[in-house]
Design a protein around this motif. Sequence first.
Motif, PDB file in Angstrom:
ATOM      1  N   THR A 176     129.120   3.468-120.135  1.00  0.00           N
ATOM      2  CA  THR A 176     127.925   4.256-120.452  1.00  0.00           C
ATOM      3  C   THR A 176     126.874   4.059-119.359  1.00  0.00           C
ATOM      4  O   THR A 176     126.263   5.021-118.890  1.00  0.00           O
ATOM      5  N   HIS A 180     125.488   6.840-116.617  1.00  0.00           N
ATOM      6  CA  HIS A 180     124.056   7.093-116.474  1.00  0.00           C
ATOM      7  C   HIS A 180     123.615   6.859-115.020  1.00  0.00           C
ATOM      8  O   HIS A 180     122.772   7.589-114.487  1.00  0.00           O
ATOM      9  N   ASN A 183     124.628   9.917-113.024  1.00  0.00           N
ATOM     10  CA  ASN A 183     123.711  11.027-113.292  1.00  0.00           C
ATOM     11  C   ASN A 183     122.377  10.827-112.582  1.00  0.00           C
ATOM     12  O   ASN A 183     121.796  11.778-112.062  1.00  0.00           O
ATOM     13  N   THR A 184     121.906   9.586-112.572  1.00  0.00           N
ATOM     14  CA  THR A 184     120.626   9.310-111.928  1.00  0.00           C
ATOM     15  C   THR A 184     120.732   9.497-110.418  1.00  0.00           C
ATOM     16  O   THR A 184     119.819  10.024-109.790  1.00  0.00           O
ATOM     17  N   LEU A 326     120.832  -0.030-119.707  1.00  0.00           N
ATOM     18  CA  LEU A 326     120.505   1.363-119.399  1.00  0.00           C
ATOM     19  C   LEU A 326     119.089   1.480-118.837  1.00  0.00           C
ATOM     20  O   LEU A 326     118.807   2.315-117.978  1.00  0.00           O
TER      21      LEU A 326
END
Length: 458
Positions: A176, A180, A183-184, A326
């Motif tokens: 996960t 992320h 994507n960042t 995260l």
Amino acid sequence: LLTTSHVYLQRLADTAEDADLYHEFNATLQFDYYNAMLINTMDDEGNSIDLGGEFPLEENEHFNKLSVNTLQSDIQVPTNVYNKDPDILNGVYMSEALNDVFINNFQKDPTLTWQYFGSSTGFFRLYPGIKWTPDPNGVVAFDCRNRNWYIQAATSPKDIIIVVDVSGSMKGLKMTIAKHTINTILDTLGENDFVNVIAYTDYVRYVEPCFKGTLVQADLDNREHFKLLVNELQVKGEGEVKKAMKEAFKILNEVTNGQGSLCNQAIMLITDGAMEDFQTVFEEFNWPEKKVRVFTYLIGRDMTFSDNVKWIACNNKGYYTHINTLADVQENVMEYLHVLSRPMVINHDHDIIWTEAYMDTLFNTMAHSLLLMTSVAMPVFSKKKETLSHGILLGVVGTDVPLIEVMMLAPIYKLGSHGYAFLITNNGYILAHPDLRPLVRAIDLSSLETYFNLGEKQ
Ligand SMILES: *[C@@H]1O[C@H](CO)[C@@H](O)[C@H](O)[C@H]1NC(C)=O
């Protein structure tokens, strides 16, 4: 509208650079500025709180009916930055000089909308001044340094290969966080950048098989496409980083004219550890020149292989970061931009950038007033003698242009029924091309988007 927005930006950049040149850093500086979060706030005794003085606001039609102050800019600072840090106080103090230029620009051209200065220290000076509303959770996550206009103006074009470990050990929260992180990273890219995403276990797999062995333009469509595919990645088996790195180097080495940006090349390695003997791949492909930087993101709590992952970054002019949760992702990903922004900073290129069209959600909360915008931005550098050779980025100045204003410069009666408009973004001219394809007539949001995307890509 378009060419003049460059003039207005240049004025802002010159003013900020001069203000910095003549400002001497004062570590004990005390300065009471208008903090957009705190303005017009009183304590129990009816006195204005620190940084929260009286700041008159008036509803303004031109700024989406928001209450603004057209006589002054004010300052937003993200929650995770201390609003009285000496760097912030000195930066805010010296950039007060921008106030007069903001006002003067707006008087000269009342069609101008927001003008702003995003500082590399994290504060955001916005004209006209507004009252900033915190996010629903009470914090202010907005950090101007993460915005597309800031990143695009602060860095030169880049070729990025994202290499992600999808071996069994990455399962659960690690995956996960890894997704992320990808994507960042994708969010830091724009139309001038090129990208590909590779997943590896004991074999190498392109997340988009059609993009095998190549780089694709990191425009909005491709970025969103990658995000969908990355979201579906499953973990399995053993991880062998060597093969994946080899593939990534091969792509970057083979990039020829017209395919990549050729300016900054980097590999972003996202893994929870690398154990096999991988040194030879760097010997073969990247040393001694180290033309490709390798940034490594170690995911999860387990630090067993952190030395290996650190070694890869350090020996390839990159940067190592450890991402545990995260919440760590955003800040850690941004680190790579500081490294990549340096070459351009030293050359002092004042290149103007135009961002892709986007929905302005920042200042429009009412859905009916959502407008497609483009931001025009320009980097600001330190001109101080002692920093000239290092190249210090002070920040980025920018202004927003609603696309509707751009479209009004190319009305259909001027273009003709088969006319087609091009926006040449490096000098802000609009050109018309006859007989290429019919222009979309209805001015709804989807047609605006199509119109602009088509025009800008030419
Ligand atoms: C630095 O700022 C403090 C407080 O604002 C002031 O008293 C002092 O004179 C300043 N120092 C210099 C060298 O300007």
